[in-house]
Motif scaffolding. Structure first.
Motif, mmCIF file in Angstrom:
data_model
loop_
_atom_site.group_PDB
_atom_site.id
_atom_site.type_symbol
_atom_site.label_atom_id
_atom_site.label_comp_id
_atom_site.label_asym_id
_atom_site.label_seq_id
_atom_site.Cartn_x
_atom_site.Cartn_y
_atom_site.Cartn_z
ATOM 1 N N GLY A 1 0.817 -1.185 0.000
ATOM 2 C CA GLY A 1 0.000 0.000 0.000
ATOM 3 C C GLY A 1 0.865 1.254 0.000
ATOM 4 N N ASN A 2 0.308 2.320 -0.521
ATOM 5 C CA ASN A 2 1.009 3.590 -0.575
ATOM 6 C C ASN A 2 0.583 4.571 0.507
ATOM 7 O OD1 ASN A 2 0.829 2.636 -3.653
ATOM 8 N ND2 ASN A 2 2.729 3.710 -3.264
ATOM 9 N N LEU A 3 -0.480 4.261 1.228
ATOM 10 C CA LEU A 3 -0.891 5.130 2.326
ATOM 11 C C LEU A 3 -1.449 4.287 3.450
ATOM 12 C CD1 LEU A 3 -4.314 5.676 2.371
ATOM 13 C CD2 LEU A 3 -3.668 6.585 0.158
ATOM 14 N N TRP A 4 -1.436 4.857 4.634
ATOM 15 C CA TRP A 4 -1.937 4.161 5.811
ATOM 16 C C TRP A 4 -2.598 5.161 6.730
ATOM 17 C CZ3 TRP A 4 3.093 4.185 4.122
ATOM 18 C CH2 TRP A 4 3.905 5.175 4.696
ATOM 19 N N ARG A 5 -3.678 4.724 7.342
ATOM 20 C CA ARG A 5 -4.385 5.572 8.297
ATOM 21 C C ARG A 5 -3.516 5.744 9.536
ATOM 22 N NH1 ARG A 5 -10.023 5.864 8.495
ATOM 23 N NH2 ARG A 5 -9.743 6.867 10.504
ATOM 24 N N THR A 6 -3.458 6.970 10.009
ATOM 25 C CA THR A 6 -2.644 7.285 11.175
ATOM 26 C C THR A 6 -3.493 7.651 12.383
ATOM 27 O OG1 THR A 6 -2.484 9.580 10.441
ATOM 28 C CG2 THR A 6 -0.709 8.084 9.765
ATOM 29 N N THR A 7 -4.812 7.587 12.224
ATOM 30 C CA THR A 7 -5.717 8.044 13.276
ATOM 31 C C THR A 7 -6.962 7.170 13.304
ATOM 32 O OG1 THR A 7 -7.033 9.490 11.843
ATOM 33 C CG2 THR A 7 -5.027 10.427 12.791
ATOM 34 N N GLY A 8 -7.765 7.390 14.335
ATOM 35 C CA GLY A 8 -9.124 6.872 14.313
ATOM 36 C C GLY A 8 -9.953 7.743 13.376
#
Length: 184
Positions: A1-8
């Motif tokens: 993947g090229n992006l990832w969630r960093t928060t809720g």
């Protein structure tokens, strides 16, 4: 993947966007070409924040180099929402090919100055007022490693502000931002 969630999950409320967005400075250095921190979608136009708060939201996500995923109903956008989401000068900061991380230059109580170096030796600078009253804010060129007279452009006003020596100052509304582009 090229992006990832960093928060809720984000929500269309100032306190939640403020908490999520300004916490991202701690991990900004992990974002780079092909690898993007994702603090969740943009809430611009959903009705829970003011226009100033939505400009802060868009400015902050763009300085962070975050994915700009519109979370509103595109079929029913107001002209004001369109002016925020479709501001090509602000989007260009987010999409800058150097992909350098944003840095917090200063934080004094609820006042935050953040800057990001861009291609062509330009700089994007956000003066963020997280407080409940308008405030006078400044950024010194020396804090960015710059000197002399710099051309300043107001990105939300779509206006050249002239050549300015040493520092830039402005009145920033409550929960608002002044987003500028600097170049020699």
């Amino acid at each position: 993947g090229n992006l990832w969630r960093t928060t809720g999950d984000i929500s269309d409320h100032w306190k939640r966007m403020d908490k999520i967005g300004f916490k991202q400075f701690e991990i900004a250095s992990y974002g780079q070409i092909g690898h993007w921190n994702d603090p969740d979608m943009l809430e611009i136009g959903n009705g829970g924040m003011s226009a100033d708060e939505y400009r802060t939201h868009m400015s902050l996500w763009s300085l962070l180099g975050a994915p700009l995923l519109a979370g509103n109903d595109l079929r029913t956008m107001s002209d004001e929402t369109k002016s925020i989401l479709l501001n090509t000068e602000v989007i260009a900061i987010d999409q800058d090919p150097l992909a350098k991380p944003v840095k917090k230059i200063s934080e004094q109580g609820s006042l935050v100055v953040a800057a990001r170096p861009l291609k062509d030796k330009t700089w994007a600078v956000g003066l963020f007022n997280r407080g409940d009253a308008s405030a006078k804010m400044s950024v010194k060129w020396s804090d960015l490693g710059l000197h002399g007279k710099l051309q300043v452009r107001g990105l939300w006003a779509h206006k050249d502000l002239g050549k300015v020596a040493d520092q830039f100052s402005a009145d920033v509304p409550s929960h608002g931002v002044i987003l500028i582009l600097l170049k020699h």
